[in-house]
Design a protein around this motif. Structure first.
Motif, PDB file in Angstrom:
ATOM      1  N   GLU A 163       0.800  -1.223   0.000  1.00  0.00           N
ATOM      2  CA  GLU A 163       0.000   0.000   0.000  1.00  0.00           C
ATOM      3  C   GLU A 163       0.832   1.272   0.000  1.00  0.00           C
ATOM      4  O   GLU A 163       0.309   2.357  -0.280  1.00  0.00           O
ATOM      5  N   ASN A 164       2.125   1.146   0.310  1.00  0.00           N
ATOM      6  CA  ASN A 164       2.966   2.342   0.428  1.00  0.00           C
ATOM      7  C   ASN A 164       4.114   2.347  -0.575  1.00  0.00           C
ATOM      8  O   ASN A 164       5.166   2.935  -0.327  1.00  0.00           O
ATOM      9  N   THR A 165       3.906   1.669  -1.691  1.00  0.00           N
ATOM     10  CA  THR A 165       4.967   1.542  -2.695  1.00  0.00           C
ATOM     11  C   THR A 165       4.543   2.190  -3.998  1.00  0.00           C
ATOM     12  O   THR A 165       3.422   1.985  -4.476  1.00  0.00           O
ATOM     13  N   THR A 166       5.467   2.975  -4.566  1.00  0.00           N
ATOM     14  CA  THR A 166       5.232   3.619  -5.852  1.00  0.00           C
ATOM     15  C   THR A 166       6.476   3.486  -6.709  1.00  0.00           C
ATOM     16  O   THR A 166       7.597   3.749  -6.239  1.00  0.00           O
ATOM     17  N   PHE A 167       6.290   3.083  -7.959  1.00  0.00           N
ATOM     18  CA  PHE A 167       7.406   2.980  -8.899  1.00  0.00           C
ATOM     19  C   PHE A 167       7.295   4.075  -9.946  1.00  0.00           C
ATOM     20  O   PHE A 167       6.200   4.394 -10.416  1.00  0.00           O
ATOM     21  N   ALA A 168       8.444   4.656 -10.312  1.00  0.00           N
ATOM     22  CA  ALA A 168       8.482   5.731 -11.307  1.00  0.00           C
ATOM     23  C   ALA A 168       9.313   5.358 -12.524  1.00  0.00           C
ATOM     24  O   ALA A 168       9.229   6.024 -13.561  1.00  0.00           O
ATOM     25  N   ASP A 169      10.150   4.327 -12.409  1.00  0.00           N
ATOM     26  CA  ASP A 169      10.954   3.866 -13.539  1.00  0.00           C
ATOM     27  C   ASP A 169      11.358   2.419 -13.290  1.00  0.00           C
ATOM     28  O   ASP A 169      11.029   1.834 -12.250  1.00  0.00           O
ATOM     29  N   SER A 170      12.087   1.848 -14.229  1.00  0.00           N
ATOM     30  CA  SER A 170      12.459   0.429 -14.126  1.00  0.00           C
ATOM     31  C   SER A 170      13.812   0.214 -13.461  1.00  0.00           C
ATOM     32  O   SER A 170      14.172  -0.921 -13.144  1.00  0.00           O
ATOM     33  N   HIS A 171      14.583   1.296 -13.249  1.00  0.00           N
ATOM     34  CA  HIS A 171      15.964   1.140 -12.794  1.00  0.00           C
ATOM     35  C   HIS A 171      16.254   1.716 -11.416  1.00  0.00           C
ATOM     36  O   HIS A 171      17.280   1.405 -10.808  1.00  0.00           O
ATOM     37  N   GLY A 172      15.401   2.599 -10.904  1.00  0.00           N
ATOM     38  CA  GLY A 172      15.589   3.116  -9.558  1.00  0.00           C
ATOM     39  C   GLY A 172      16.375   4.403  -9.448  1.00  0.00           C
ATOM     40  O   GLY A 172      16.680   4.841  -8.325  1.00  0.00           O
ATOM     41  N   LEU A 173      16.678   5.047 -10.551  1.00  0.00           N
ATOM     42  CA  LEU A 173      17.451   6.290 -10.488  1.00  0.00           C
ATOM     43  C   LEU A 173      16.619   7.454  -9.950  1.00  0.00           C
ATOM     44  O   LEU A 173      17.163   8.408  -9.390  1.00  0.00           O
ATOM     45  N   SER A 174      15.328   7.375 -10.106  1.00  0.00           N
ATOM     46  CA  SER A 174      14.455   8.439  -9.593  1.00  0.00           C
ATOM     47  C   SER A 174      14.212   8.250  -8.103  1.00  0.00           C
ATOM     48  O   SER A 174      13.989   7.125  -7.633  1.00  0.00           O
ATOM     49  N   ASP A 175      14.228   9.358  -7.356  1.00  0.00           N
ATOM     50  CA  ASP A 175      13.926   9.244  -5.925  1.00  0.00           C
ATOM     51  C   ASP A 175      12.426   9.154  -5.670  1.00  0.00           C
ATOM     52  O   ASP A 175      11.987   9.130  -4.512  1.00  0.00           O
TER      53      ASP A 175
END
Length: 748
Positions: A163-175
């Protein structure tokens, strides 16, 4: 004895997990961890119950950095049926998403216009944390729509109850890739059941097709070869992460006996000298296993053990509790095997890890080098940083660990003494560690090299230091002049009873006259920083010569907490070949019948390594071998006339290898391949009367190459059977019975 059972611990912590969590709170009945974590969010979960054993800010939302790639793996693996068989064309466009962002890479750009399998890319994604692999996978799965791939990631997180997870890209470079420790536990636990995931994340290295070097895991906890002080033998997987907004991050697992834990570490403060997420995770594992599982401790006394080939040696160890037994194993039994008593037998050139395990799953390990000695190179750059401030090497610990020798830097150039030289030499001498010395010089002429040697020898004499090993002269960049400089340096040292040697990077040896150095008996130390330390065969420098000492890549370091001045693991272990040198391939041989007589002539070409002489063995079919002659190393032919027609004989010509500087009593023999020779009597003329059996001819050739140590008699002494290649010859004597000559004969 078990202090608190795992089930009792689970019952005690369940209420605390359900209630509000408090910062840095150990939620168990055990004493709290006796260390101060430097990681803000920590969660340790018993994987059999799903309950927290330790929790600190486990519900706080934080950037997750490259832990993002765990979800990238899940989404990819669930949208591609055949990971190994599906090929992906590597495109340049997906890489635009990561260029100029300081991303960790797997080297995928080198394959633009070519193909890699999805599984190749997943190894690149997880081991070196390749952002390039992540970009290519996302592009492939969603046909270039990176946003669509991110949506798949978020949908999967919701499906898993994150419930507290958000993804913005596939590699993790974005904070903006954010999660909590509990959510990451859910994601990683699920991933362990996805195809190939365990296989990938527990691998320590993987080589992409056509690559010249492997990729290495970034999870140092599971990498014995490269992990240094982070290595924890119970750990396996899973993923590291770092961006400045996230700090150091790590998800890992550890198993001892029947108990497994997963640890999630987020937001570890950045320290250029050490990874606190790894250190805190290991500390938590040790605390949990020490308090919630039964422990029968085991301790192998030495960390390093070097053995001559063919020898057997019992390991020194202790085990807690009377009547307790251990289970022993070798990572490579072809190199050295271990029996149920902890006795190790070395078979072939190489390195293996011997592991002892008690009934409770407690383990200890040691490195066994077969045919090698383990040494350490030390200078003012290396020391013990355990206390935070640099201290000299602990020489008692070096000796106790089982290291065989040391090479100590004496000067850094133009007579400038290494700051730790006196302390290191004195420490080595006080603890009985054989040592050699390393000298950096700017000599340009043979006169200057000789002056270097005389000055240094006088200084050693005045200080009372007598190194057991040579003084290695740094010939880096010396070019063709290096041979003359080295010979002049070594010759001058000989006047003081010291030995000289040459140090240089591998490529520099191409300019040296190795034959001249070999004739003068000047040893070689090759600086060889390879990507993988391959111990199954010695390295060679240009010219096909195997150096006496070489330095591999930073595959281990010592002491446990040592760091060099640049904040990296100290690359200071070096290796020396023992009495058995080189591959020891058999000499080229031949076996022929001598002019139809009842005799067998053996001939061979000398092997390309140092040896003491030859031993000739013979046995009849089904019988035991008999030593029938010992020959000097100058011999190349032997004729056996003590044979009978109608008998079958098996001959072995073995090269005898003597002791070395650390083991003068060692003896071994190199024997090997077989060849058949049919020995038949001469044909009889059809019109002549029945011919008598041929009679033997006595006589001994006086040629030097047929010189023997005894006239067909065995030399006194016992030689251990060896495992290197050998020289074995089979002579099948013909079926016609005939006379017998009892005397052995050496002939051309």
């Amino acid at each position: 004895m078990r202090k608190v059972t795992a089930r009792l611990a689970a019952l005690l912590v369940a209420a605390a997990v359900a209630a509000a969590t408090l910062p840095a709170l150990a939620v168990s009945a055990a004493p709290p961890p006796d260390f101060t974590p430097k990681t803000e969010t920590l969660l340790l979960v018993d994987m059999s119950t799903g309950e927290a054993v330790y929790s600190a800010e486990a519900d706080k939302v934080r950037p997750m950095a490259s832990l993002t790639k765990i979800m990238t793996y899940i989404v990819t693996a669930e949208h591609v049926d055949d990971l190994a068989g599906t090929q992906v064309e590597i495109l340049d466009e997906p890489l635009d998403d990561i260029r100029g962002r300081g991303a960790s890479l797997a080297g995928v750009e080198a394959y633009v216009g070519k193909t890699l399998s999805v599984l190749d890319l997943l190894y690149g994604l997880m081991l070196p944390s390749g952002c390039d692999a992540a970009a290519e996978l996302a592009w492939y799965v969603c046909g270039g729509d990176l946003g669509a791939f991110v949506k798949l990631m978020n949908d999967k997180a919701a499906e898993l109850g994150c419930e507290n997870t958000t993804f913005a890209d596939s590699h993790g470079l974005s904070d903006e890739n954010k999660t909590t420790a509990w959510d990451m536990y859910r994601i990683a636990s699920y991933a362990l059941g996805v195809q190939h995931f365990r296989e990938v994340v527990t691998a320590t290295r993987y080589t992409l097709p056509g690559a010249s070097a492997p990729m290495f895991t970034s999870v140092m906890l599971q990498d014995r070869a490269n992990g240094g002080r982070y290595y924890y033998p119970y750990a396996s997987g899973i993923k590291t992460g770092y961006i400045s907004a996230a700090g150091r991050c790590l998800v890992s697992t550890a198993t001892k006996g029947g108990t497994s834990y997963m640890c999630v570490a987020l937001g570890s403060e950045y320290d250029p000298a050490q990874n606190n997420a790894m250190l805190d995770s290991v500390a938590l594992y040790k605390w949990a296993f020490g308090n919630f599982t039964e422990n029968v401790d085991v301790d192998i006394r030495r960390r390093f053990v070097s053995m001559q080939l063919g020898s057997s040696e019992p390991l020194e160890f202790s085990v807690g509790g009377e009547g307790e037994t251990l289970s022993w194993s070798s990572s490579d039994p072809s190199v050295a095997e271990v029996d149920a008593r902890g006795v190790v037998t070395a078979h072939s050139l190489g390195e293996t890890v011997i592991r002892a395990e008690s009934r409770t799953g407690n383990i200890d390990e040691c490195t066994v080098s077969a045919g090698y000695y383990n040494g350490i190179y030390v200078s003012e750059d290396y020391g013990d940083y355990t206390s935070g401030a640099r201290a000299p090497i602990d020489w008692a610990a070096v000796k106790d660990a089982g290291l065989d020798f040391a090479i100590i830097r004496a000067e850094t150039g133009s007579g400038k003494r290494d700051k730790d030289f006196e302390a290191n030499v004195s420490g080595a001498e006080a603890n009985g560690v054989p040592y050699g010395l390393f000298l950096v010089s700017g000599a340009k002429t043979t006169e200057e090299a000789s002056a270097d040697a005389r000055r240094f020898a006088e200084e050693l004499k005045a200080a009372g230091h007598v190194p057991a090993l040579p003084v290695f002269y740094d010939m880096t960049g010396a070019g063709e002049n290096g041979t003359a400089l080295a010979l002049a340096f070594s010759s001058a040292l000989e006047q003081y009873g010291l030995a000289g040697a040459v140090y240089a990077p591998r490529e520099d040896f191409a300019a040296f006259d190795l034959a001249a150095l070999g004739t003068a008996g000047v040893p070689l130390w090759c600086r060889y920083i390879a990507n993988v330390s391959g111990f199954e065969s010695p390295i060679e420098v240009p010219g096909g010569v195997t150096p006496d000492v070489w330095q591999h890549r930073a595959n281990l370091y010592f002491p446990e907490a040592a760091q060099n001045l640049r904040g990296n693991a100290s690359a200071n272990l070096i290796y020396m070949l023992s009495a058995l040198t080189g591959d020891m391939t058999p000499p080229e041989t031949a076996a022929v019948q001598t002019d139809g007589e009842a005799e067998v002539t053996l001939s061979w070409r000398a092997p390309g390594y140092d040896f003491d002489g030859y031993a000739v063995y013979r046995r009849e079919s089904g019988g035991e071998p008999e030593l029938i002659a010992t020959l000097r190393k100058t011999a190349s032919v032997y004729t056996d006339t003590s044979v009978e027609y109608g008998h079958t004989y098996v001959y072995t010509v073995a090269a005898r290898v003597g002791g070395d500087i650390f083991d003068e009593d060692y003896r071994a023999e190199v024997g090997g391949d077989s060849r058949e020779v049919a020995v038949t009597p001469p044909e009889l003329p059809s019109a002549s009367p029945e011919a008598a059996p041929p009679t033997a001819q006595d006589g001994t050739s006086e040629e030097p190459k047929q010189d023997t140590e005894a006239e067909g008699k065995p030399e006194a002494g016992i030689y251990v059977a060896a495992v290197f290649g050998a020289v074995a010859l089979v002579a099948a004597v013909g079926s016609v019975k005939g006379g017998k000559n009892q005397k052995g004969k050496r002939s051309k």
